[in-house]
Design an enzyme around this catalytic site. Structure first.
Site, PDB file in Angstrom:
ATOM      1  CE  LYS A 151      -3.430   2.809   0.203  1.00 31.10           C
ATOM      2  NZ  LYS A 151      -4.213   3.112   1.384  1.00 31.10           N
ATOM      3  CE  LYS A 205      -0.098   7.893   7.175  1.00 33.02           C
ATOM      4  NZ  LYS A 205      -0.713   6.557   6.974  1.00 33.02           N
TER       5      LYS A 205
END
Length: 201
Positions: A112, A180
């Protein structure tokens, strides 16, 4: 099932005095859809396994539209036997043909993060490219029309730019979350000692 902003919140939920580790019964299965730090995920999974609690990292892709339509892509890490048992549940969230078993704990998070880093790169380069086209007197709409039948096309140019960015709609993904994810990608590459100069830029 959990879906949280970062690994810190996942760890807080697991390790709190009244958290999952303290309260869940043996045989419980925890499925976390957070885009999380794979090293944190592996630690959490190991802690839970010691108490007989299974943990799957199962981040999703497809945004709010995919969630509403139950067509999310789901990439899963953890024990294969637990994944197999949880497939009926995962199929209620994602399209069955888009639910993937990736390997041991952390593998779902890793793929991911790789995907999100590519997505961020596509957004950045597509934005720059459309700016160049506009400065040359070519409308962004016309530029996208050509790009989308050529080698430069991506989900960013076929869906996000024409349907979200140019009409001025909300992007529904915070820049802080993108930063992030890119930072997590950089950390993974450092941990594995893989040189990634393009993505580092």
């Amino acid at each position: 099932m959990t879906s949280l902003p970062t690994s810190k919140q996942v760890e807080d939920l697991v390790y709190a005095p009244d958290g999952i580790l303290a309260c869940a019964k043996e045989g419980t299965v925890v499925i976390d859809t957070t885009t999380a730090d794979p090293s944190s995920t592996r630690r959490v999974a190991a802690s839970l396994e010691e108490k007989g609690i299974s943990f799957l990292d199962a981040p999703v892709s497809g945004g709010t539209r995919g969630a509403a339509g139950q067509t999310l892509s789901i990439m899963v890490g953890g024990r294969k036997d637990v994944f197999d048992r949880m497939l009926p549940l995962l199929h209620t969230l994602g399209a069955p043909e888009k639910v993937y078993y990736m390997g041991e704990s952390g593998a779902g998070d890793t793929i991911k993060i790789v995907n999100n880093c590519l997505s961020a790169a596509h957004i950045a380069t597509a934005t720059e490219a459309l700016l160049v086209a506009a400065k040359a007197g070519i409308s962004p709409e016309k530029a996208l029309e050509v790009i989308n039948v050529s080698g430069g096309r991506s989900v960013v140019t076929t869906e996000r730019m024409p349907n979200i960015v140019l009409p001025g709609k909300k992007f529904n993904f915070a820049m802080a979350m993108m930063r992030k994810d890119v930072a997590l990608y950089e950390q993974i590459t450092k941990d594995m000692r893989v040189a990634t100069p393009v993505n580092n830029l």
